[in-house]
Scaffold this motif. Structure first.
Motif, PDB file in Angstrom:
ATOM      1  N   ALA A   1       8.066  -9.667  -6.324  1.00 35.83           N
ATOM      2  CA  ALA A   1       9.170 -10.180  -7.130  1.00 35.83           C
ATOM      3  C   ALA A   1       8.629 -11.107  -8.213  1.00 35.83           C
ATOM      4  CB  ALA A   1      10.162 -10.931  -6.240  1.00 35.83           C
ATOM      5  N   SER A   2       7.305 -11.093  -8.367  1.00 35.99           N
ATOM      6  CA  SER A   2       6.663 -12.012  -9.307  1.00 35.99           C
ATOM      7  C   SER A   2       6.553 -11.399 -10.698  1.00 35.99           C
ATOM      8  CB  SER A   2       5.266 -12.379  -8.793  1.00 35.99           C
ATOM      9  OG  SER A   2       4.450 -11.215  -8.750  1.00 35.99           O
ATOM     10  N   SER A   3       6.115 -12.226 -11.625  1.00 34.53           N
ATOM     11  CA  SER A   3       5.895 -11.795 -13.003  1.00 34.53           C
ATOM     12  C   SER A   3       4.431 -12.063 -13.354  1.00 34.53           C
ATOM     13  CB  SER A   3       6.819 -12.553 -13.951  1.00 34.53           C
ATOM     14  OG  SER A   3       6.628 -13.962 -13.824  1.00 34.53           O
ATOM     15  N   GLY A   4       4.103 -11.839 -14.606  1.00 31.30           N
ATOM     16  CA  GLY A   4       2.740 -12.101 -15.044  1.00 31.30           C
ATOM     17  C   GLY A   4       1.906 -10.834 -15.087  1.00 31.30           C
ATOM     18  N   PRO A   5       0.629 -10.974 -15.431  1.00 25.56           N
ATOM     19  CA  PRO A   5      -0.237  -9.805 -15.595  1.00 25.56           C
ATOM     20  C   PRO A   5      -0.560  -9.115 -14.280  1.00 25.56           C
ATOM     21  CG  PRO A   5      -1.523 -11.826 -15.739  1.00 25.56           C
ATOM     22  CD  PRO A   5      -0.084 -12.249 -15.691  1.00 25.56           C
ATOM     23  N   ALA A   6      -0.851  -7.820 -14.373  1.00 26.45           N
ATOM     24  CA  ALA A   6      -1.247  -7.059 -13.190  1.00 26.45           C
ATOM     25  C   ALA A   6      -2.720  -7.297 -12.883  1.00 26.45           C
ATOM     26  CB  ALA A   6      -0.995  -5.573 -13.418  1.00 26.45           C
ATOM     27  N   LEU A   7      -3.099  -7.062 -11.653  1.00 24.62           N
ATOM     28  CA  LEU A   7      -4.505  -7.147 -11.269  1.00 24.62           C
ATOM     29  C   LEU A   7      -5.278  -6.065 -12.015  1.00 24.62           C
ATOM     30  CD1 LEU A   7      -6.658  -8.307  -9.218  1.00 24.62           C
ATOM     31  CD2 LEU A   7      -6.081  -6.320  -7.799  1.00 24.62           C
ATOM     32  N   PRO A   8      -6.389  -6.399 -12.644  1.00 22.12           N
ATOM     33  CA  PRO A   8      -7.180  -5.382 -13.339  1.00 22.12           C
ATOM     34  C   PRO A   8      -7.558  -4.218 -12.421  1.00 22.12           C
ATOM     35  CG  PRO A   8      -7.974  -7.574 -13.892  1.00 22.12           C
ATOM     36  CD  PRO A   8      -6.975  -7.750 -12.792  1.00 22.12           C
ATOM     37  N   GLN A   9      -7.446  -3.005 -12.934  1.00 25.01           N
ATOM     38  CA  GLN A   9      -7.785  -1.770 -12.231  1.00 25.01           C
ATOM     39  C   GLN A   9      -6.898  -1.490 -11.026  1.00 25.01           C
ATOM     40  OE1 GLN A   9     -12.095  -0.989 -11.756  1.00 25.01           O
ATOM     41  NE2 GLN A   9     -12.461  -2.989 -12.713  1.00 25.01           N
ATOM     42  N   SER A  10      -5.759  -2.162 -10.940  1.00 25.94           N
ATOM     43  CA  SER A  10      -4.890  -1.953  -9.781  1.00 25.94           C
ATOM     44  C   SER A  10      -4.286  -0.549  -9.751  1.00 25.94           C
ATOM     45  CB  SER A  10      -3.768  -2.996  -9.765  1.00 25.94           C
ATOM     46  OG  SER A  10      -2.986  -2.926 -10.948  1.00 25.94           O
ATOM     47  N   GLY A  11      -4.277   0.138 -10.885  1.00 25.46           N
ATOM     48  CA  GLY A  11      -3.761   1.501 -10.907  1.00 25.46           C
ATOM     49  C   GLY A  11      -4.600   2.476 -10.099  1.00 25.46           C
ATOM     50  N   LEU A  12      -5.831   2.095  -9.764  1.00 20.26           N
ATOM     51  CA  LEU A  12      -6.726   2.961  -9.002  1.00 20.26           C
ATOM     52  C   LEU A  12      -6.609   2.747  -7.498  1.00 20.26           C
ATOM     53  CD1 LEU A  12      -9.945   2.560 -11.196  1.00 20.26           C
ATOM     54  CD2 LEU A  12      -8.266   4.420 -11.281  1.00 20.26           C
ATOM     55  N   LEU A  13      -5.666   1.922  -7.081  1.00 26.59           N
ATOM     56  CA  LEU A  13      -5.569   1.560  -5.666  1.00 26.59           C
ATOM     57  C   LEU A  13      -4.509   2.340  -4.899  1.00 26.59           C
ATOM     58  CD1 LEU A  13      -5.963  -2.328  -5.944  1.00 26.59           C
ATOM     59  CD2 LEU A  13      -7.722  -0.605  -5.534  1.00 26.59           C
ATOM     60  N   PHE A  14      -3.843   3.298  -5.551  1.00 26.64           N
ATOM     61  CA  PHE A  14      -2.816   4.124  -4.896  1.00 26.64           C
ATOM     62  C   PHE A  14      -1.771   3.260  -4.195  1.00 26.64           C
ATOM     63  CE2 PHE A  14      -6.889   6.511  -4.419  1.00 26.64           C
ATOM     64  CZ  PHE A  14      -6.621   7.523  -5.305  1.00 26.64           C
ATOM     65  N   ALA A  15      -1.286   2.255  -4.858  1.00 29.41           N
ATOM     66  CA  ALA A  15      -0.321   1.343  -4.239  1.00 29.41           C
ATOM     67  C   ALA A  15       1.106   1.791  -4.518  1.00 29.41           C
ATOM     68  CB  ALA A  15      -0.530  -0.077  -4.762  1.00 29.41           C
ATOM     69  N   LYS A  16       1.999   1.523  -3.576  1.00 30.15           N
ATOM     70  CA  LYS A  16       3.407   1.863  -3.760  1.00 30.15           C
ATOM     71  C   LYS A  16       4.099   0.906  -4.720  1.00 30.15           C
ATOM     72  CE  LYS A  16       4.377   4.040   0.711  1.00 30.15           C
ATOM     73  NZ  LYS A  16       5.216   3.998   1.941  1.00 30.15           N
ATOM     74  N   ASP A  17       3.533  -0.285  -4.841  1.00 34.74           N
ATOM     75  CA  ASP A  17       4.172  -1.344  -5.604  1.00 34.74           C
ATOM     76  C   ASP A  17       3.173  -1.901  -6.603  1.00 34.74           C
ATOM     77  OD1 ASP A  17       6.134  -3.145  -6.342  1.00 34.74           O
ATOM     78  OD2 ASP A  17       5.693  -4.562  -4.716  1.00 34.74           O
ATOM     79  N   LYS A  18       3.671  -2.543  -7.625  1.00 33.86           N
ATOM     80  CA  LYS A  18       2.801  -3.184  -8.601  1.00 33.86           C
ATOM     81  C   LYS A  18       2.031  -4.330  -7.942  1.00 33.86           C
ATOM     82  CE  LYS A  18       2.851  -5.500 -13.104  1.00 33.86           C
ATOM     83  NZ  LYS A  18       3.696  -6.019 -14.212  1.00 33.86           N
ATOM     84  N   ILE A  19       0.771  -4.456  -8.287  1.00 31.91           N
ATOM     85  CA  ILE A  19      -0.057  -5.543  -7.751  1.00 31.91           C
ATOM     86  C   ILE A  19      -0.286  -6.558  -8.861  1.00 31.91           C
ATOM     87  CG2 ILE A  19      -2.224  -6.165  -6.631  1.00 31.91           C
ATOM     88  CD1 ILE A  19      -2.452  -3.296  -5.658  1.00 31.91           C
TER      89      ILE A  19
END
Length: 312
Positions: free
Chosen positions: A103-121
Motif C-alpha cells: 500500500a506504499s508509494s515511491g520508487p520500485a526496487l531495481p530489477q524487481s520485474g525479474l522476480l516473478f512477483a504477484k505484487d509490486k515490490i
C-alpha cells in the motif's frame, strides 16, 4: 488443438471404412488411398491408407502403454509452474495467513520485474524489512526452531536449523524497526533524504503492513528457490548487502534476481523436457504417418514408400 483434430479425424475415418458406401467405393476404385474431408478451417488429412491406419494404431498403443499417465501428471505440473511464474513461492508459507499487498508509494526496487512477483515490490517496503534486521540472530531463534526439536535426529547436538518462509515473515513483522538504512557509497539514506522524511515515521511504525512480495524478495536472496533458510546462508547474504547500518541496494537486487533465477532455470528445463517427450510420443509420429515429415524425436511412426522429408 491440432492433435485433437487428428484423433477426431482418425475416429471418423475408421467409422467411414466400415460403412457400406465406402466398401462399394473401394471395389470400384483402383487407388488404395482416399481423400479425407477437411476437419477444421485449416487442417486437411489426405491419403489415409490401411497401412497408415495400422501404423497409427500401433503408435497409439505404444503411447498409451508407456505414456498413459503422462498427460494428467503434466497438467498438474504445468498448473504449478504457471502459479510459480505468477508469483507463488515454493512452500514454506503459512497457508492460513492472509496475504498482505503493498500500500506504499515511491520508487520500485531495481530489477524487481525479474522476480516473478504477484505484487509490486517498492523500495520503501524492502527498507522496512532491512531496517528490522540487525544480524542473523535477529531473524529467528535458530536454536528453538521446530526442525531442531524433531524426533530421532541423527545428531541431537547439531540439529538442522531450518527457518520456514512463513516463520520468517512473522518474525520480521513483529521485529522493531531500528532505523532507516544508509547507502554505503554515499552515507545518505537509501532512496534519498526526501523519501526518508516522507515515509520514515510510517515505515517505522509497529503496525506497518509489510507486504509478502517484499518479504519474499528478501527471503529469496538466501533461500534460492527453497521454502526454508539456514543460518549460514543468511549470514553470507547479510555480509554481502547489509553491513552495520548500511544497505547496498544494487547488491541486494542482484542477489534477489540470482536467487529467483534458480526457479526460472527450473521452469525452462521443465519446458524443454516436455517438448522432447511430447515430440517423441505425439507430434513426431503423427507427422511421419500422415505427412511423411521427419523432425526427429524418436522412432515411432513410419513414412510412406517414398521415405521421409527430413527437416532437421
Amino acid at each position: 488443438m491440432k492433435v485433437l483434430c487428428l484423433i477426431l479425424g482418425v475416429s471418423n475415418v475408421s467409422a467411414f471404412v466400415g460403412s457400406r458406401a465406402f466398401q462399394e467405393q473401394r471395389k470400384s476404385s483402383s487407388s488404395a488411398s482416399m481423400i479425407v474431408p477437411e476437419f477444421g478451417s485449416d487442417f486437411v488429412l489426405s491419403e489415409i491408407t490401411d497401412d497408415k491406419m495400422g501404423e497409427l494404431v500401433k503408435s497409439a498403443a505404444i503411447v498409451a502403454a508407456f505414456g498413459g499417465g503422462l498427460v494428467p501428471a503434466a497438467f498438474s505440473a504445468n498448473k504449478s509452474m504457471m502459479g510459480t511464474m505468477s508469483g507463488t513461492r515454493a512452500g514454506g508459507d503459512d497457508p492460513n495467513a492472509d496475504k498482505i499487498f503493498t500500500a506504499s508509494s515511491g520508487p520500485a526496487l531495481p530489477q524487481s520485474g525479474l522476480l516473478f512477483a504477484k505484487d509490486k515490490i517498492n523500495l520503501v517496503d524492502v527498507v522496512a524489512i532491512v531496517g528490522r534486521i540487525k544480524d542473523t540472530a535477529s531473524i529467528a531463534d535458530w536454536a528453538n526452531l521446530p526442525s531442531t526439536k524433531r524426533e530421532n535426529l541423527s545428531d541431537p547436538s547439531n540439529p538442522p536449523m531450518w527457518l520456514p518462509r512463513g516463520e520468517f515473515k512473522k518474525n520480521i513483522r513483529k521485529a522493531k524497526f531500528t532505523g532507516w538504512p544508509s547507502d554505503p557509497s554515499t552515507g545518505e539514506p537509501v532512496g534519498g533524504a526526501e523519501l526518508e522524511k516522507a515515509l520514515g515515521k510510517q515505515v517505522g511504525a509497529a503496525n506497518y503492513p509489510i507486504p509478502d512480495s517484499a518479504l519474499d524478495a528478501v527471503f529469496d536472496t538466501w533461500a534460492w528457490g527453497s521454502g526454508i533458510a539456514t543460518p549460514d546462508k543468511v549470514e553470507t547474504q547479510l555480509k554481502n548487502w547489509r553491513v552495520g547500518k548500511g544497505f547496498d541496494v544494487a547488491k541486494f537486487s542482484k542477489a534477489a534476481v540470482s536467487g529467483r533465477s534458480v526457479t526460472g532455470l527450473a521452469i525452462v528445463t521443465f519446458i524443454v523436457i516436455q517438448v522432447t517427450v511430447y515430440g517423441a510420443l505425439f507430434i513426431a509420429p503423427l507427422l511421419r504417418v500422415f505427412f511423411d515429415i521427419d523432425i526427429g524425436f524418436g522412432q515411432l511412426g513410419s513414412c510412406g514408400e517414398n521415405g521421409c522429408t527430413t527437416l532437421f
